[in-house]
Design a protein around this motif. Structure first.
Motif, PDB file in Angstrom:
ATOM      1  N   ILE A 214      -1.519  -0.252   5.268  1.00 43.85           N
ATOM      2  CA  ILE A 214      -1.249  -0.120   3.831  1.00 43.85           C
ATOM      3  C   ILE A 214       0.104  -0.733   3.490  1.00 43.85           C
ATOM      4  N   SER A 215       1.113  -0.397   4.280  1.00 46.51           N
ATOM      5  CA  SER A 215       2.460  -0.928   4.039  1.00 46.51           C
ATOM      6  C   SER A 215       2.482  -2.446   4.164  1.00 46.51           C
ATOM      7  N   ALA A 216       1.830  -2.977   5.198  1.00 42.85           N
ATOM      8  CA  ALA A 216       1.800  -4.428   5.394  1.00 42.85           C
ATOM      9  C   ALA A 216       1.082  -5.120   4.240  1.00 42.85           C
ATOM     10  N   THR A 217      -0.006  -4.515   3.771  1.00 43.55           N
ATOM     11  CA  THR A 217      -0.754  -5.104   2.657  1.00 43.55           C
ATOM     12  C   THR A 217       0.100  -5.154   1.403  1.00 43.55           C
ATOM     13  N   ARG A 218       0.833  -4.086   1.142  1.00 41.61           N
ATOM     14  CA  ARG A 218       1.710  -4.073  -0.032  1.00 41.61           C
ATOM     15  C   ARG A 218       2.802  -5.136   0.081  1.00 41.61           C
ATOM     16  N   THR A 219       3.321  -5.312   1.278  1.00 46.55           N
ATOM     17  CA  THR A 219       4.334  -6.357   1.495  1.00 46.55           C
ATOM     18  C   THR A 219       3.749  -7.740   1.205  1.00 46.55           C
TER      19      THR A 219
ATOM     20  N   GLN B  84      -1.403   3.851   7.817  1.00 43.98           N
ATOM     21  CA  GLN B  84      -0.218   3.707   6.968  1.00 43.98           C
ATOM     22  C   GLN B  84       0.442   2.348   7.176  1.00 43.98           C
ATOM     23  N   GLY B  85       0.441   1.871   8.424  1.00 42.85           N
ATOM     24  CA  GLY B  85       1.019   0.565   8.705  1.00 42.85           C
ATOM     25  C   GLY B  85       0.256  -0.549   8.022  1.00 42.85           C
TER      26      GLY B  85
ATOM     27  N   VAL C  60      -4.749   4.128  -2.710  1.00 42.74           N
ATOM     28  CA  VAL C  60      -4.892   4.549  -1.319  1.00 42.74           C
ATOM     29  C   VAL C  60      -3.936   5.712  -1.077  1.00 42.74           C
ATOM     30  N   GLY C  61      -4.166   6.421   0.023  1.00 47.78           N
ATOM     31  CA  GLY C  61      -3.249   7.505   0.352  1.00 47.78           C
ATOM     32  C   GLY C  61      -3.943   8.777   0.752  1.00 47.78           C
TER      33      GLY C  61
ATOM     34  N   PRO D 111      -6.005  -3.115  16.980  1.00 42.30           N
ATOM     35  CA  PRO D 111      -5.828  -4.573  16.888  1.00 42.30           C
ATOM     36  C   PRO D 111      -5.624  -5.042  15.446  1.00 42.30           C
ATOM     37  N   THR D 112      -6.331  -4.395  14.500  1.00 38.58           N
ATOM     38  CA  THR D 112      -6.186  -4.760  13.093  1.00 38.58           C
ATOM     39  C   THR D 112      -4.796  -4.428  12.595  1.00 38.58           C
ATOM     40  N   TYR D 113      -4.309  -3.255  12.978  1.00 38.25           N
ATOM     41  CA  TYR D 113      -2.962  -2.836  12.588  1.00 38.25           C
ATOM     42  C   TYR D 113      -1.929  -3.864  13.056  1.00 38.25           C
ATOM     43  N   LYS D 114      -2.054  -4.304  14.298  1.00 36.96           N
ATOM     44  CA  LYS D 114      -1.107  -5.286  14.836  1.00 36.96           C
ATOM     45  C   LYS D 114      -1.175  -6.593  14.050  1.00 36.96           C
TER      46      LYS D 114
END
Length: 277
Positions: free
Chosen positions: A30-35, A27-28, A53-54, A238-241
């Motif tokens: 996805i949110s970062a990508t949308r930002t 989810q993080g 996505v979702g 690591p990718t999420y960060k």
């Protein structure tokens, strides 16, 4: 049959924790990508989009959609980044490229870049976000995570699977891990009798259950499912960060630009007290 997945309280708690962490990471991302897409659209006038996505989309397919978006963002940033490198000093470019800077330094970077390139770029925001994105290496990081987790049955679960109870999660992971299990499910979601239908789970497991979930294996069913989830988390963390850091750095930089010259979003000025690190 359901008792095979019941386990102890600590085992159930471990499984729920193990499912929540990859869910949070996904989810993080996805949110970062949308930002980042929003900022790109605003400052580089792009049409890059994120495929659906979702919850009903498999974990693996969610990651593939994120990868395609990351690749498109990276490609969009390339030409502007190259233009910035030609028109700024190595020192200033290196400062722009690093997301690991204080708020004060970010403000100085924005001012210095505006002054060094006055008249060259029509917008400060586009070049700043392009440099951040190009140097974040998001496609490479996400590709590495996918390679590391590609054999995991967790990637074949709908994202919503990670929100279920410990027994339901264990059944779903076991169903995907079983020979002939629901590999290759698409974004349309699980079948009508999918991992969360008791009948569908037992049918999908078929002859695998009597052999794999008897005796010691039966007692370790929850632990095995938790292990799969924890492996995916190790790949994704690591990718999420990286995604979160890139999005946060871009947001702060855009806020600084806007604050430094209200109404235009461009130009030098003072550091805004309202923007956090």
């Amino acid at each position: 049959m359901l008792s095979l997945f019941s386990g102890t309280e600590s085992e159930r708690e471990r499984l729920v924790r193990a499912s929540q962490s990859p869910l949070d990471s996904l989810q993080g991302c996805i949110s970062a990508t949308r930002t980042l897409l929003r900022i790109l659209t605003q400052h580089l006038d792009t049409s890059v989009s994120l495929e659906p996505v979702g919850g009903n989309v498999d974990v693996g397919e969610n990651l593939e959609h994120l990868l395609r978006a990351a690749q498109e963002m990276h490609a969009t940033a390339e030409q502007t980044d190259r233009h910035v490198q030609k028109n700024t000093s190595r020192d200033l470019y290196a400062r722009m490229a690093s997301p690991h800077t204080s708020l004060q330094e970010k403000g100085a970077i924005v001012r210095d870049f505006h002054q060094a390139t006055l008249g060259i770029f029509g917008s400060v925001g586009g070049p700043v976000v392009a440099v951040l994105l190009w140097n974040a290496g998001l496609p490479e990081r996400l590709e590495a995570a996918l390679r590391e987790a590609e054999a995991s049955p967790v990637l074949r679960l709908p994202m919503d699977a990670l929100r279920r109870s410990s027994e339901e999660i264990a059944r779903a992971v076991s169903a995907c891990a079983a020979p002939g299990g629901p590999a290759g499910e698409t974004a349309a979601g699980p079948p009508e009798n999918g991992p969360f239908s008791g009948t569908g789970v037992m049918q999908s497991l078929g002859d695998y259950l009597p052999d794999a979930l008897t005796g010691r294996r039966a007692r370790n069913a929850l632990a095995a499912a938790a292990g799969h989830l924890e492996e995916v988390l190790r790949a994704l963390a690591p990718t999420y960060k990286s995604f979160q850091l890139a999005a946060a750095a871009a947001e702060v930089s855009m806020a600084l630009i806007t604050e430094q010259q209200p109404g235009t979003g461009e130009g030098p000025g003072q550091n805004p007290p309202s923007v956090a690190h």
